[in-house]
Enzyme design. Structure first.
Site, PDB file in Angstrom:
ATOM      1  N   LYS A 121     -21.237  -1.911  34.406  1.00 50.03           N
ATOM      2  CA  LYS A 121     -21.814  -2.711  33.500  1.00 50.03           C
ATOM      3  C   LYS A 121     -22.554  -1.828  32.365  1.00 50.03           C
ATOM      4  CE  LYS A 121     -25.059  -5.798  35.123  1.00 50.03           C
ATOM      5  NZ  LYS A 121     -26.149  -6.387  35.506  1.00 50.03           N
ATOM      6  N   ASP A 216     -34.912 -14.728  39.679  1.00 44.73           N
ATOM      7  CA  ASP A 216     -33.614 -15.202  38.903  1.00 44.73           C
ATOM      8  C   ASP A 216     -32.328 -15.373  39.933  1.00 44.73           C
ATOM      9  OD1 ASP A 216     -32.108 -16.055  36.596  1.00 44.73           O
ATOM     10  OD2 ASP A 216     -31.311 -14.238  36.192  1.00 44.73           O
TER      11      ASP A 216
END
Length: 426
Positions: A121, A216
């Site tokens: 990432k 989240d």
């Protein structure tokens, strides 16, 4: 080469508020299937319990973790073939995810097709807040180890570059399987397996002495391995739970529209029950095959919770919200039990929601319960479809008005109500 910053910045248990644009695409960390998976040689000797998780810690302490590999930027360039477009797995507001290859023993870059595959990432340059969210993820995933949390292999920090290296999840995200156009529908058994795995991950975080609130939880952040075991990813918004006699953590409202608990949105008071609400939303997505928020629909149907809630407690009407792509192949009793559990998780009163450990116990019980033979006549039982173990699977009635292709439109995050801060939502 600049992998560890000497800084007094702390990842603190009460006040950090990472920005909302990063890490929204961890769901696409592994949108392509590979025969290679992360072997046991990459097992990290991190905490299997967060009972003694040390927080807050300085940035230097976080980045000097013996559990993580500190990659150089050049190493990750080589691992991803210089971040070539054909190595790109996905992109989002936070940046990009690339497929890379590293040696399973030395963790150094290897040629494509050799060694083991990882997901890299690469964050966009977002300044201090972006760095804080990146650091929060390193802090938690660098210390925690659980079968239902995605494994962080290492990181890179050089200049303005911030990268994270994860185990590769070949089945991608739950979001893709539920909502991507052309995706094969998940069976009832797989949906429940995914729900149980995700519940185990949340239970692990919540039941620790040093509680962690995920903040989240959504389908995009649930990644699946080759056997559809689910793992929680993207800990950039995670928060340490309340300590002592405190009942909640006060924080700026962050999260994803449609998943965030109403009391958290209204007041900024965060508890583990906020995660429970989000779990209820995802369970509803698994049952219905519909997004938490779908702007392509009209009125109340835009909100999955508002639309589905009236049917969840009614056995006779539950079929109206069930995913038609299941083809009616699900146990009616099991579906009703799961729907009732979702309804409990979505209770507007946070205190009345079950704990994640209680949710997990219910789901485990549901999985171990064999489908009944129903109340039909003998011929109906003979004609009924049978599962892999030979037991009859109830075929629930279809609501044909819903038998049309799903609209795979990513919902826009609507502005959430405020308490005393302007919320940032994904």
């Amino acid at each position: 080469m600049g992998n560890c910053l000497d800084s007094s910045a702390k990842v603190d248990s009460s006040s950090h508020s990472p920005h909302a644009n990063s890490a929204s695409l961890s769901s696409r960390v592994s949108s392509k299937t590979s025969r290679s998976t992360v072997p046991s040689s990459l097992s990290i000797n991190s905490y299997s319990s967060v009972e003694s998780l040390p927080t807050p810690r300085t940035e230097g302490e976080i980045l000097s973790s013996p559990n993580l590999k500190a990659f150089t930027f050049n190493e990750l360039k080589n691992a991803t073939r210089n971040f070539r477009p054909d190595s790109l797995l996905g992109e989002g507001g936070f940046g990009y995810v690339f497929k890379g290859w590293i040696d399973g023993t030395t963790l150094t870059a290897s040629k494509p097709g050799s060694g083991i595959v990882v997901a890299v990432k690469k964050l966009k340059t977002e300044g201090y807040q972006g760095h804080k969210e990146w650091l929060t993820e390193v802090n938690y995933l660098g210390q925690l180890s659980h079968p239902n949390l995605v494994k962080l292999v290492g990181y890179c920090v050089e200049g303005e570059n911030r990268l994270l290296v994860y185990e590769f999840m070949p089945k991608g995200s739950l979001e893709n399987h539920l909502f991507r156009r052309g995706a094969q529908p998940l069976t009832w058994a797989i949906r429940m397996k995914v729900a149980i795995g995700a519940a185990k991950g949340l239970t692990f975080l919540h039941d620790a002495k040093s509680q962690v609130i995920y903040r989240d939880f959504k389908a995009a952040n649930i990644l699946l391995d080759a056997e559809f075991n689910s793992k929680l990813s993207d800990f950039g918004l995670a928060k340490a739970g309340p300590t002592g006699d405190k009942t909640h953590v006060s924080t700026q409202v962050m999260g994803t529209h449609g998943y965030a608990a109403p009391e958290y949105v209204a007041t900024g008071r965060l508890t583990a029950k906020s995660d429970v609400y989000s779990f209820g939303v995802v369970l509803l997505e698994l049952l219905s095959g519909r997004r938490a928020v779908d702007k392509s629909k009209v009125g109340m149907e835009q909100s999955l919770v508002d639309w589905a809630t009236p049917y969840l407690g009614d056995k006779r009407k539950l079929f109206r919200i069930m995913d038609t792509r299941l083809g009616g192949q699900y146990p009616q009793k099991g579906a009703y039990t799961a729907a009732s559990l979702a309804l409990q998780c979505l209770n507007p009163d946070a205190k009345l929601r079950p704990k994640m450990s209680e949710v997990l116990a219910k789901l485990d019980q549901l999985e171990s319960t064999k489908p009944g033979t129903g109340v039909g006549n003998r011929q109906a039982q003979i004609d009924s479809p049978r599962g892999s173990n030979g037991s009859i699977v109830q075929k629930s009635p279809r609501r044909y008005s819903y038998d049309r292709p799903l609209l795979h439109i990513t919902p826009g995050a609507s502005p959430l109500p405020t308490h005393n801060h302007s919320p940032r939502v994904r």
